[in-house]
Design a protein around this motif. Structure first.
Motif, short mmCIF file in Angstrom:
data_model
loop_
_atom_site.label_atom_id
_atom_site.label_comp_id
_atom_site.label_asym_id
_atom_site.label_seq_id
_atom_site.Cartn_x
_atom_site.Cartn_y
_atom_site.Cartn_z
N ARG A 138 75.74 46.25 28.52
CA ARG A 138 75.31 45.90 29.87
C ARG A 138 74.88 44.44 29.97
O ARG A 138 74.09 44.06 30.85
N SER A 139 75.40 43.60 29.09
CA SER A 139 75.09 42.18 29.12
C SER A 139 76.12 41.46 29.97
O SER A 139 77.07 42.05 30.49
N LEU A 140 75.94 40.14 30.11
CA LEU A 140 76.90 39.31 30.84
C LEU A 140 77.80 38.53 29.88
O LEU A 140 78.41 37.54 30.27
N GLU A 141 77.89 39.01 28.65
CA GLU A 141 78.72 38.36 27.64
C GLU A 141 80.17 38.79 27.80
O GLU A 141 80.50 39.97 27.67
N GLN A 142 81.04 37.85 28.07
CA GLN A 142 82.46 38.18 28.27
C GLN A 142 83.10 38.79 27.03
O GLN A 142 84.04 39.57 27.13
N GLY A 143 82.58 38.43 25.88
CA GLY A 143 83.12 38.98 24.64
C GLY A 143 82.70 40.41 24.36
O GLY A 143 83.15 41.00 23.37
N HIS A 144 81.84 40.97 25.20
CA HIS A 144 81.34 42.33 24.98
C HIS A 144 82.00 43.36 25.90
O HIS A 144 81.48 44.46 26.07
N VAL A 145 83.12 43.00 26.52
CA VAL A 145 83.81 43.95 27.40
C VAL A 145 84.18 45.21 26.62
O VAL A 145 84.71 45.14 25.51
N ASP A 146 83.90 46.36 27.21
CA ASP A 146 84.19 47.65 26.57
C ASP A 146 85.66 48.01 26.83
O ASP A 146 85.98 48.79 27.73
N GLU A 147 86.54 47.46 26.03
CA GLU A 147 87.97 47.67 26.23
C GLU A 147 88.37 49.12 25.99
O GLU A 147 89.27 49.64 26.66
N ALA A 148 87.69 49.77 25.07
CA ALA A 148 88.01 51.18 24.80
C ALA A 148 87.73 52.04 26.03
O ALA A 148 88.51 52.95 26.36
N PHE A 149 86.64 51.74 26.73
CA PHE A 149 86.33 52.46 27.96
C PHE A 149 87.41 52.23 29.00
O PHE A 149 87.89 53.18 29.64
N LEU A 150 87.83 50.99 29.19
CA LEU A 150 88.85 50.69 30.19
C LEU A 150 90.15 51.42 29.88
O LEU A 150 90.80 51.96 30.78
N GLU A 151 90.52 51.46 28.62
CA GLU A 151 91.77 52.11 28.24
C GLU A 151 91.71 53.63 28.42
O GLU A 151 92.73 54.27 28.69
#
Length: 224
Positions: A138-151
């Motif tokens: 839940r940060s604003l770090e672009q490198g922490h995107v939860d790609e597994a969730f999106l997929e």
């Protein structure tokens, strides 16, 4: 002499705060409440007739059925009190005249919320949400995107992509195919992110795109 007692004038509520208190908004985001909506719609006949030619043109597109069904799903699940807030706090435009050539776009305040495009005979969608709702922490770090969730939110991983629009807490999600768009809208976490972003901008005040509202498309979003 008695001290000067100053009172601070209470600011009038803006946006949907006029109709929904914070607890109601939070419960709706979490899927815990069905919000009471107005029974009747406030309608501008001038606007309805203005955009009928564009709507008729859209109906001749091979994607017409999917567009109307997806907009119906979006209207039913992603917009709070849609009848009461129609046009004044959200709007939908039909074949808007922008360079990216969308088929339909939903706006609130000054912000795009959701856009549908042609993808061959199918459709693709663009969602805007808060970055903090799609990171692992839940940060604003672009490198922490939860790609597994999106997929997990789409039928095949290749159907989802993302980008970073301007703004510290903004995140764009591209979803290909009507099947993946439906699955994305059905995911509890994804839906919560969409609802949170939509409420953020509907609470900012009156919709700047009222003059572009297509009542014929809105009919499908409101189940008419």
């Amino acid at each position: 002499m008695a001290p000067d007692k100053r009172t601070t004038a209470r600011r009038p509520a803006t946006g949907l705060r006029q109709f929904l208190d914070p607890e109601q908004q939070r419960d709706w985001i979490e899927g815990k409440a069905d919000l009471p909506d107005a029974e009747e719609r406030s309608e501008s006949l001038e606007l309805r007739f203005k955009y009928i030619p564009r709507f008729q043109k859209l109906l001749h597109r091979p994607q017409a059925r999917e567009i109307l069904e997806i907009l119906g799903l979006y209207g039913a699940t992603c917009i709070p009190i849609p009848r009461r807030s129609e046009r004044h706090y959200w709007s939908v435009s039909c074949l808007p005249s922008t360079s990216d050539k969308p088929l339909a776009r939903v706006n609130a305040s000054w912000m795009e919320l959701f856009t549908l495009y042609a993808d061959g005979d199918d459709v693709r969608a663009r969602f805007l949400v808060h970055l903090s709702d799609v990171t692992t922490d839940r940060s604003l770090e672009q490198g922490h995107v939860d790609e597994a969730f999106l997929e997990r939110c789409v039928t095949t991983p290749e159907d989802v992509g993302y980008f970073f629009p301007g703004g510290a807490d903004m995140f764009g999600i591209n979803v290909r195919s009507s099947a993946s768009i439906r699955r994305f809208l059905a995911d509890r976490r994804a839906l919560g992110a969409i609802r949170t972003f939509n409420l953020t901008h509907m609470n900012r005040g009156r919709n700047a795109y009222q003059a572009s509202h297509c009542y014929s498309l809105a009919d499908y979003m409101l189940g008419h």
